[in-house]
Write an enzyme that holds these catalytic residues in place. Structure first.
Site, mmCIF file in Angstrom:
data_model
loop_
_atom_site.group_PDB
_atom_site.id
_atom_site.type_symbol
_atom_site.label_atom_id
_atom_site.label_comp_id
_atom_site.label_asym_id
_atom_site.label_seq_id
_atom_site.Cartn_x
_atom_site.Cartn_y
_atom_site.Cartn_z
ATOM 1 N N ASP A 37 -0.099 -8.831 -5.038
ATOM 2 C CA ASP A 37 0.094 -8.041 -6.240
ATOM 3 C C ASP A 37 1.354 -8.744 -6.850
ATOM 4 O OD1 ASP A 37 2.156 -7.236 -4.576
ATOM 5 O OD2 ASP A 37 1.720 -4.949 -5.127
ATOM 6 N N SER A 38 1.875 -9.897 -6.488
ATOM 7 C CA SER A 38 3.005 -10.356 -7.073
ATOM 8 C C SER A 38 2.207 -11.149 -8.418
ATOM 9 C CB SER A 38 3.626 -11.392 -6.215
ATOM 10 O OG SER A 38 2.688 -12.479 -5.462
ATOM 11 N N ASP A 54 -3.963 -8.036 -1.482
ATOM 12 C CA ASP A 54 -2.846 -7.259 -1.642
ATOM 13 C C ASP A 54 -3.538 -5.746 -2.068
ATOM 14 O OD1 ASP A 54 -0.474 -6.772 -0.501
ATOM 15 O OD2 ASP A 54 0.514 -7.953 -2.281
ATOM 16 N N LYS A 62 -3.947 -6.079 2.584
ATOM 17 C CA LYS A 62 -2.437 -5.796 2.813
ATOM 18 C C LYS A 62 -1.974 -4.613 2.321
ATOM 19 C CE LYS A 62 1.199 -8.435 1.406
ATOM 20 N NZ LYS A 62 2.216 -7.487 0.736
ATOM 21 N N GLU A 95 1.369 -2.053 1.905
ATOM 22 C CA GLU A 95 2.942 -1.734 1.852
ATOM 23 C C GLU A 95 3.391 -0.382 2.808
ATOM 24 O OE1 GLU A 95 5.177 -2.565 -1.654
ATOM 25 O OE2 GLU A 95 4.151 -4.350 -1.990
ATOM 26 N N GLU A 145 9.811 -8.443 4.711
ATOM 27 C CA GLU A 145 10.442 -8.729 3.484
ATOM 28 C C GLU A 145 11.673 -8.400 3.327
ATOM 29 O OE1 GLU A 145 8.155 -8.663 0.082
ATOM 30 O OE2 GLU A 145 9.608 -9.235 -1.195
HETATM 31 O O1 KIV Z 1 2.615 -9.813 -3.260
HETATM 32 C C1 KIV Z 1 3.145 -10.719 -2.881
HETATM 33 O O2 KIV Z 1 2.815 -11.805 -3.036
HETATM 34 C C2 KIV Z 1 3.638 -10.488 -1.501
HETATM 35 C C3 KIV Z 1 4.358 -11.460 -0.736
HETATM 36 C C4 KIV Z 1 5.724 -11.563 -1.399
HETATM 37 C C5 KIV Z 1 4.361 -10.914 0.813
HETATM 38 O O3 KIV Z 1 3.375 -9.216 -0.917
#
Ligand code: KIV
Length: 280
Positions: free
Chosen positions: A45-46, A84, A114, A116, A183
């Site tokens: 989600d970056s 994500d 993924k 968090e 992280e």
């Molecule tokens: O969103 C992302 O790119 C991430 C990485 C920084 C692990 O969660």
């Protein structure tokens, strides 16, 4: 790069073979990374800050993530892709969470999701795994809770907070995650967790001892504008500069009539132009 799966990540952990993970949000990037032998692609989600122009990851929606996941899958049909789950796609209700995680596989074509967070999500992780959805955990600096954590800063720096994070990691492992992103945590803690856990750890700002390392591709490429680069980022290219230089050269060539050249233009077969009569 041959197709890899969860069993490979476990085997690499046992062999102490380190592996790389990078983010991709589109087809050509996923294709290039897969071709370069990156075994694990994360559609993070970056995308929010790197390609969508948001300040952080909070505004990113399921729709946007699915759009990026599908593109990455089209670019790299054989890659192992983790998607994500964006903010509020899994926090509001377990049923929504399951549905959204399922969509990442079913519509997006991802291999895994993924999310968090630690203990509070262990039951949800179990439910996802029972439904056949592989889950990667993410602890330490979890950007979706950056406000709560007091900003983007290193986490688990006291004995108590390190212990809490270690307990979270064990809970997630027991719930069935196949890998864990760590992280911005101290190297010592990441090393201890990597030794203690049976699943691979993937560090980002967590020192060299993790089983894998992940970076946001745009950080690694020098493609993040004026944003301050975190200490753990190593730049392997200066893409932003290359793009700006190429754009300036193109503009100069256009302005000076140097682009396109004769060879870069199309021409009528000999004789045809002589026969051409413009309208009166
Ligand atoms: O969103 C992302 O790119 C991430 C990485 C920084 C692990 O969660």
């Amino acid at each position: 790069m041959a197709r890899v799966g969860i069993a490979d990540f476990q085997a690499w952990k046992a062999e102490r073979r380190r592996f790389a993970c990078l983010t991709a949000y589109d087809a050509p990037t996923a294709r290039i990374l897969h071709g370069a032998g990156i075994p694990l692609i994360l559609v993070g989600d970056s995308a929010g800050n790197t390609v969508l122009g948001y300040r952080d990851t909070i505004p990113v929606t399921m729709e946007e993530m699915l759009h990026h996941v599908k593109a990455a899958r089209r670019g790299a049909p054989e890659a192992f892709i983790t998607a994500d789950l964006p903010f509020l796609s899994y926090q509001a209700s377990e049923d929504d969470a399951l549905e959204n995680a399922g969509l990442m596989l079913k519509e997006g074509g991802a291999d895994a999701v993924k999310l968090e967070g630690g203990r509070p999500w262990a039951a949800l992780v179990r439910r996802m795994i029972s439904a056949g959805i592989p889950v990667m955990g993410h602890l330490g600096l979890t950007p979706q809770s950056a406000s709560l954590l007091g900003g983007y800063r290193v986490q688990a720096t006291t004995a108590e907070s390190a212990r809490a994070l270690a307990d979270d990691a064990l809970q997630l492992e027991q719930a069935g995650i196949f890998a864990l992103v760590l992280e911005c945590i101290p190297q010592e803690l990441a090393r201890a967790l990597t030794e203690r856990l049976a699943v691979p750890t993937i560090g980002i700002g967590a020192g060299v001892d993790c089983d894998g390392q992940v970076l946001v591709l745009h950080d690694l490429l020098g493609f993040r504008g004026g944003e301050k680069t975190p200490r753990f980022v190593r730049r392997y290219a200066e893409v932003e500069q290359s793009i700006a230089e190429a754009a300036k050269k193109f503009a100069a060539d256009v302005e000076q009539g140097k682009y396109p050249s004769r060879e870069e233009s199309f021409h009528m077969p000999a004789g045809e132009w002589q026969r051409f009569r413009p309208p009166e």
